[in-house]
Design a protein around this motif. Structure first.
Motif, PDB file in Angstrom:
ATOM      1  N   TRP A 166       8.357   6.408  11.013  1.00 12.52           N
ATOM      2  CA  TRP A 166       7.315   6.089  10.025  1.00 12.52           C
ATOM      3  C   TRP A 166       7.359   4.604   9.655  1.00 12.52           C
ATOM      4  O   TRP A 166       6.317   3.942   9.568  1.00 12.52           O
ATOM      5  CB  TRP A 166       7.512   6.976   8.787  1.00 12.52           C
ATOM      6  CG  TRP A 166       6.455   6.770   7.757  1.00 12.52           C
ATOM      7  CD1 TRP A 166       6.584   6.134   6.563  1.00 12.52           C
ATOM      8  CD2 TRP A 166       5.079   7.164   7.852  1.00 12.52           C
ATOM      9  NE1 TRP A 166       5.406   6.113   5.905  1.00 12.52           N
ATOM     10  CE2 TRP A 166       4.457   6.740   6.672  1.00 12.52           C
ATOM     11  CE3 TRP A 166       4.337   7.828   8.837  1.00 12.52           C
ATOM     12  CZ2 TRP A 166       3.102   6.965   6.427  1.00 12.52           C
ATOM     13  CZ3 TRP A 166       2.992   8.053   8.584  1.00 12.52           C
ATOM     14  CH2 TRP A 166       2.389   7.626   7.390  1.00 12.52           C
TER      15      TRP A 166
ATOM     16  N   LEU B 202       5.877   2.570  12.308  1.00 16.31           N
ATOM     17  CA  LEU B 202       4.421   2.615  12.381  1.00 16.31           C
ATOM     18  C   LEU B 202       3.826   1.503  11.524  1.00 16.31           C
ATOM     19  O   LEU B 202       2.963   0.746  11.970  1.00 16.31           O
ATOM     20  CB  LEU B 202       3.911   3.978  11.910  1.00 16.31           C
ATOM     21  CG  LEU B 202       2.396   4.102  11.888  1.00 16.31           C
ATOM     22  CD1 LEU B 202       1.842   4.077  13.298  1.00 16.31           C
ATOM     23  CD2 LEU B 202       1.960   5.358  11.176  1.00 16.31           C
TER      24      LEU B 202
ATOM     25  N   GLU C  53       4.304  -1.700  13.124  1.00 12.86           N
ATOM     26  CA  GLU C  53       3.414  -1.912  14.258  1.00 12.86           C
ATOM     27  C   GLU C  53       2.019  -2.317  13.803  1.00 12.86           C
ATOM     28  O   GLU C  53       1.341  -3.101  14.446  1.00 12.86           O
ATOM     29  CB  GLU C  53       3.316  -0.632  15.096  1.00 12.86           C
ATOM     30  CG  GLU C  53       4.298  -0.601  16.242  1.00 12.86           C
ATOM     31  CD  GLU C  53       4.366   0.772  16.889  1.00 12.86           C
ATOM     32  OE1 GLU C  53       3.319   1.414  17.035  1.00 12.86           O
ATOM     33  OE2 GLU C  53       5.490   1.186  17.226  1.00 12.86           O
ATOM     34  N   GLN C  54       1.626  -1.740  12.648  1.00 11.83           N
ATOM     35  CA  GLN C  54       0.291  -2.097  12.174  1.00 11.83           C
ATOM     36  C   GLN C  54       0.228  -3.543  11.701  1.00 11.83           C
ATOM     37  O   GLN C  54      -0.839  -4.150  11.683  1.00 11.83           O
ATOM     38  CB  GLN C  54      -0.134  -1.149  11.051  1.00 11.83           C
ATOM     39  CG  GLN C  54      -0.620   0.169  11.612  1.00 11.83           C
ATOM     40  CD  GLN C  54      -0.630   1.279  10.590  1.00 11.83           C
ATOM     41  OE1 GLN C  54      -0.051   1.148   9.512  1.00 11.83           O
ATOM     42  NE2 GLN C  54      -1.282   2.367  10.920  1.00 11.83           N
TER      43      GLN C  54
END
Lengths: 347, 362
Positions: free
Chosen positions: A77, A80, A83-84
């Motif tokens: 999580w 993520l 990565e964004q």
């Protein structure tokens, strides 16, 4: 865990073994002075050994699955959201940016390969220029390291591309703003050139050296957002008889580069050459340096000719689907494919 | 840099003695080993080995320059040898670049040697006539160098110099022709040349032709474990060009393309059969030295003949798009029929055609 696997010097290891310490557990409850007396060594040295031992013990314990105890891990999580936040460096060609979801990824190693004259060096120079576009204009305002192993970096061409990039920014503004902007110092091609750090590498030893040295260099130059190696292949194809040694050095190098990319959140772009390979009864083009090398880059982009146009193909990426997009090399640099309009000639 | 001595790198004396004792003498020896192996070999703690490697790397690593200072350096030392073919000079931003490898490739008899002869003349001309006023080393592997033809080219292209001032002997005296008979011969003479290039003001190095030295060598061995005989001379030529800041021109022959020649990546499989076949019949010539060689040259000029004309094509150049100029060979050497180039696109850039060169029909 056994003593044999500890990262300590051979003489210390043999002293430990001859004193009867074969496993970690036998050492764990020992006091430094006791160990020093047992091995007949300085107290300081004993302390160092025990430190290595406790580090190793921590590590082996944590692999048992106590996930809170793990150091340096992230949950998927967390990754993520990271990565964004990932930054991209535009290639200058919108179609190519589109299939790459924004451009070359920061924090990752990207390999770019293709036949001679397809535009690898051009792309390398373009990225070194594009990374400097200020944040206000959608860029990163960073600096670039260009490692040239082939001597193909043409500074006149970098000047041209920088000019093209500046004009591209100016095109978004009205005449009035344009005049003000054009006077600013960073809008001069020369200031773009002064932010490209150029290393000329003449042997594979120097190539290893520069990869090691980059760690320190990047600490001193925090603004560097991209490292281009043009090409990673050249010296490794010249003077190597021992292919096993080559593979080992290459994989060590790629690990170091990956670490650099991650810790400094910068993009590493490796340019590679092509070679021919015999598979399934016919010859094909493939990127050089062999199969084990192809595992070592996170992303791989292959540039090739498709009829009359240059195309880029995403051959390998953990996050992007395979796709290809046309691009062209113009006097201003890498741009969208211009099959419709006549190409401008450079003077 | 890779042969720098570890003993002179300012490592702690105890450590540097250990390096010497294990006969790890140069940076190359140390950096080729993984850190763990080094630690084991030297019998020192890992931290020491690491810091030693970091120190060695820092010293063995060549210093950096910003691209700006690089440009200022280059501006000082001049940049190009003009070919006196205006269209080609424009496309190449002034001519054959200094410090880089330029390759001429084309079928036999098309004019590569003529081009080389003209270039050597130009490099010897006094600066006031647009030359470089230097010496030329001409490595002639095919015994094709003809002094008579060279003087003829000179007399016809620069009549004012060659006839009135009687400079012909002087010009020709500045061109040193070498005729190596084998590859090892060639590599030896290259090594000797290293120093003499600077001492004798050599301004141009020509190798005509490179391919003759390795003819019979199968390109396919390149991918295999076999050591390609050209590799070492290739990187040597490049460094020679770069550090003496002179243009290096090499010619390359062509050979017929064999059926299984690779032109496609595996992911392009489907396209191979339907659309490219027609083209394949036409372009059955390829450069004799393989793809690795092609990667290494900075500028590639293709000489080819089709549609009843000869063309010079800029097939690879960091400065110029692919562009072709029709030319003829006359008594004054090569001259362009038009300074306006024809744009070339797609795979045509790399094809070498040799058609319509029928002398009887002309």
């Amino acid at each position: 865990m056994e003593i044999a696997n500890l990262p300590i010097s051979a003489s210390q290891r043999s002293k430990l073994l001859s004193a009867g310490y074969a496993t970690l557990s036998s050492l764990s409850s020992l006091s430094p002075s006791h160990l020093a007396r047992d091995l007949n060594i300085e107290l300081q040295e004993a302390l160092e050994i025990l430190k290595v031992v406790s580090d190793a013990a921590d590590r082996s314990k944590s692999t048992d699955g106590h996930h809170q105890a793990l150091k340096g891990v992230q949950t998927a999580w967390d990754m993520l959201s990271e990565e964004q936040m990932q930054q991209h460096i535009t290639t200058g060609c919108e179609d190519l940016d589109h299939i790459l979801r924004g451009g070359i990824h920061c924090g990752e190693v990207t390999e770019v390969g293709g036949v001679p004259g397809i535009g690898k060096t051009q792309l390398g120079i373009q990225l070194a220029v594009n990374v400097q576009i200020p944040v206000e204009y959608g860029g990163h305002g960073g600096q670039a390291v260009y490692i040239d192993t082939e001597g193909s970096f043409m500074v006149e061409r970098a000047h041209q591309i920088a000019e093209g990039c500046i004009n591209g920014i100016l095109d978004n503004f009205t005449d009035h703003d344009r005049k003000i902007l054009a006077c600013q110092e960073w809008m001069q091609p020369n200031s773009f050139l002064s932010n490209i750090f150029y290393f000329r590498i003449c042997s594979y030893t120097e190539q290893i050296a520069v990869t090691n040295y980059l760690e320190k260099f990047l600490k001193e130059h925090k603004d560097v957002k991209i490292v281009v190696i043009d090409s990673v292949t050249f010296h490794f194809r010249q003077d190597f008889d021992d292919l096993a040694c080559r593979t080992r050095i290459l994989s060590g190098m790629s690990l170091k580069l990956m670490k650099l990319a991650k810790t400094n959140n910068l993009a590493v772009v490796l340019l590679n050459q092509v070679t021919t390979k015999y598979t399934e009864g016919s010859f094909h083009l493939t990127l050089a340096l062999g199969d084990s090398w192809s595992h070592s880059c996170t992303n791989r982009i292959i540039l090739y000719w498709n009829a009359n146009e240059r195309y880029a193909y995403i051959d390998k990426s953990p996050s992007l689907p395979s796709a290809s997009a046309p691009y062209s090399v113009t006097s201003k640099g890498i741009r969208n494919s211009t099959s419709h309009c006549k190409r401008v000639r450079m003077m | 840099m890779s042969n720098k001595l570890i003993s002179q790198m300012g490592l702690p004396p105890s450590l540097s003695h250990v390096f010497a004792a294990r006969s790890i003498i140069t940076a190359k020896d140390a950096l080729s080993l993984p850190e763990f192996d080094l630690m084991a070999l030297l019998d020192v703690p890992l931290a020491h080995a690491r810091s030693a490697v970091a120190r060695i790397s820092e010293i063995a690593c060549p210093p950096y320059q910003t691209a700006l200072s690089l440009m200022e350096d280059r501006a000082g030392s001049g940049g190009h040898l003009p070919t006196m073919l205006r269209g080609l000079d424009d496309a190449l931003c002034g001519g054959i670049p200094f410090g880089a490898l330029t390759e001429l490739v084309g079928p036999p008899g098309i004019g590569k040697t003529q081009f080389c002869l003209k270039l050597s003349l130009l490099a010897t001309l006094p600066a006031c006539y647009g030359g470089l006023n230097g010496r030329v080393i001409y490595i002639d592997t095919e015994s094709k160098f003809s002094s008579r033809r060279m003087i003829e080219i000179g007399e016809n292209s620069f009549p004012q110099i060659f006839r009135s001032e009687g400079l012909a002997p002087k010009m020709a005296g500045r061109i040193i022709v070498m005729r190596p008979t084998s590859l090892s011969d060639f590599t030896d003479s290259l090594q000797q040349m290293k120093l003499s290039l600077l001492q004798h003001e050599v301004k141009l190095l020509i190798v005509d032709s490179m391919a003759a030295l390795v003819s019979g060598e199968n390109e396919r061995s390149e991918g295999g474990p076999g050591r390609h005989p050209l590799r070492s001379s290739l990187s040597f030529l490049k460094s020679l060009a770069e550090f003496s800041r002179i243009p290096v021109v090499v010619t390359n022959q062509v050979r017929s393309q064999s059926k299984d020649e690779a032109y496609y990546h595996t992911f392009q499989e489907e396209r191979k059969d339907n659309c490219q076949n027609s083209e394949k019949f036409e372009s059955h010539l390829i450069a004799a030295l393989g793809i690795q060689w092609a990667h290494a040259v900075t500028v590639r000029l293709v000489f080819e003949a089709h549609s009843g004309q000869k063309f010079i094509k800029v097939a690879k150049s960091p400065m110029s798009p692919a562009i072709a100029f029709p030319f003829i060979v006359e008594s004054s050497g090569i001259s362009l029929l038009s300074d306006e180039g024809i744009d070339v696109t797609g795979p045509e850039i790399n094809t070498i055609r040799n058609q319509g060169q029928n002398i009887l029909s002309q």
